[in-house]
Design a protein around this motif. Structure first.
Motif, PDB file in Angstrom:
ATOM      1  N   THR A   1      35.062  17.017  32.770  1.00  0.00           N
ATOM      2  CA  THR A   1      35.391  15.799  32.046  1.00  0.00           C
ATOM      3  C   THR A   1      36.655  15.965  31.213  1.00  0.00           C
ATOM      4  N   SER A   2      37.290  14.852  30.968  1.00  0.00           N
ATOM      5  CA  SER A   2      38.432  14.858  30.059  1.00  0.00           C
ATOM      6  C   SER A   2      38.089  14.141  28.771  1.00  0.00           C
TER       7      SER A   2
ATOM      8  N   PHE B   1      29.751  21.931  30.320  1.00  0.00           N
ATOM      9  CA  PHE B   1      30.807  20.954  30.574  1.00  0.00           C
ATOM     10  C   PHE B   1      32.116  21.678  30.773  1.00  0.00           C
ATOM     11  N   LEU B   2      32.919  21.161  31.654  1.00  0.00           N
ATOM     12  CA  LEU B   2      34.268  21.683  31.795  1.00  0.00           C
ATOM     13  C   LEU B   2      35.176  20.693  31.075  1.00  0.00           C
ATOM     14  N   VAL B   3      35.612  21.075  29.907  1.00  0.00           N
ATOM     15  CA  VAL B   3      36.343  20.142  29.048  1.00  0.00           C
ATOM     16  C   VAL B   3      37.836  20.412  29.146  1.00  0.00           C
TER      17      VAL B   3
ATOM     18  N   LYS C   1      45.548  21.229  29.820  1.00  0.00           N
ATOM     19  CA  LYS C   1      46.138  22.096  30.827  1.00  0.00           C
ATOM     20  C   LYS C   1      45.078  22.569  31.820  1.00  0.00           C
ATOM     21  N   ALA C   2      43.957  22.990  31.294  1.00  0.00           N
ATOM     22  CA  ALA C   2      42.910  23.533  32.156  1.00  0.00           C
ATOM     23  C   ALA C   2      41.554  23.024  31.683  1.00  0.00           C
ATOM     24  N   PHE C   3      40.532  23.254  32.475  1.00  0.00           N
ATOM     25  CA  PHE C   3      39.181  22.878  32.074  1.00  0.00           C
ATOM     26  C   PHE C   3      38.465  24.098  31.521  1.00  0.00           C
ATOM     27  N   ILE C   4      38.019  24.004  30.296  1.00  0.00           N
ATOM     28  CA  ILE C   4      37.362  25.126  29.629  1.00  0.00           C
ATOM     29  C   ILE C   4      35.851  24.916  29.709  1.00  0.00           C
TER      30      ILE C   4
END
Lengths: 94, 133
Positions: free
Chosen positions: A33-34, A49-51, A55-58
């Motif tokens: 998700t952004s 969650f990939l936040v 630049k990248a998803f953390i």
């Protein structure tokens, strides 16, 4: 000023729907998700969650203590890389 | 000097101000407590009767988190922020301002005395700094 209680916590609709669907099916998958501004609800606990940080998803694994914070608080947008060395370029400027 | 709750020893001042010497009591609470106890705010802390002191102690203990308990709560909150690795927690860890203030200049309260950070020169020096840090 704090958000009106009447409105309740802000969560991106799409994100909330996905979490609810996953909770019903018992499925555990990372959610990309952004929506850094979404508040972490109790339903989110245990999900990863990939936040996006610009630049990248953390990967953020949500624990009970994180409820009430926003996803973006756990995905830093700045990286400090020690103070600079004197390179040819910076030296020639003097 | 009278003692309220054993440790607090407010001075020769009007009661509403004397109470502010207690950690966790500010102007508003000072006034509220005096009103609740039904004591004239202009009474000097020295002139309180023993009865009034016990009454104040009861109010303080019941309705407010003060001194040690409050300090503990604050540091626990900070510890929580650090343990969940939130942005605010990271700022606490690094000793930088937590609420979005600028750090290009100022922020000396959080950062402490100025420490000049020099540029790391040359390949050898950079390698040394890396292993050192």
């Amino acid at each position: 000023m704090a958000r009106s209680i009447k409105k309740g916590p802000y969560v991106e609709d799409k994100l909330l729907r996905r979490v609810e669907r996953m909770n019903q099916t018992g499925e555990r998958r990372q959610i990309r998700t952004s929506s850094r501004r979404s508040m972490i609800l109790p339903e989110f606990v245990g999900h990863t969650f990939l936040v996006h940080n610009g630049k990248a998803f953390i990967a953020v694994f949500v624990t009970e203590n994180m409820v009430g914070h926003r996803l973006g608080e756990f995905s830093p947008t700045r990286a400090f890389r020690r103070h600079g060395a004197a390179t040819d370029k910076t030296v020639s400027l003097k | 000097m009278p003692r309220v709750l054993g440790i607090e020893i407010p001075g020769k001042k009007r009661l509403e101000y004397a109470l502010r010497y207690i950690y966790g009591i500010g102007p508003a609470r000072g006034r509220a407590i005096v009103a609740k106890a039904g004591i004239d705010p202009a009474t000097k802390a020295d002139d309180l009767t023993g009865e009034q002191i016990t009454q104040l102690a009861a109010i303080l203990q019941q309705d407010y988190r003060i001194e040690g308990d409050l300090r503990r709560e604050v540091s626990q909150n900070i510890r929580r922020l650090m343990s969940v690795a939130s942005y605010r927690g990271m700022r606490h860890r690094r000793g930088l301002p937590v609420r979005g203030q600028r750090t290009k200049t100022n922020a000396r309260t959080r950062k402490g005395p100025r420490r000049t950070v020099g540029a790391v020169r040359g390949k050898a020096a950079r390698a040394a700094a890396k292993t050192g840090a």
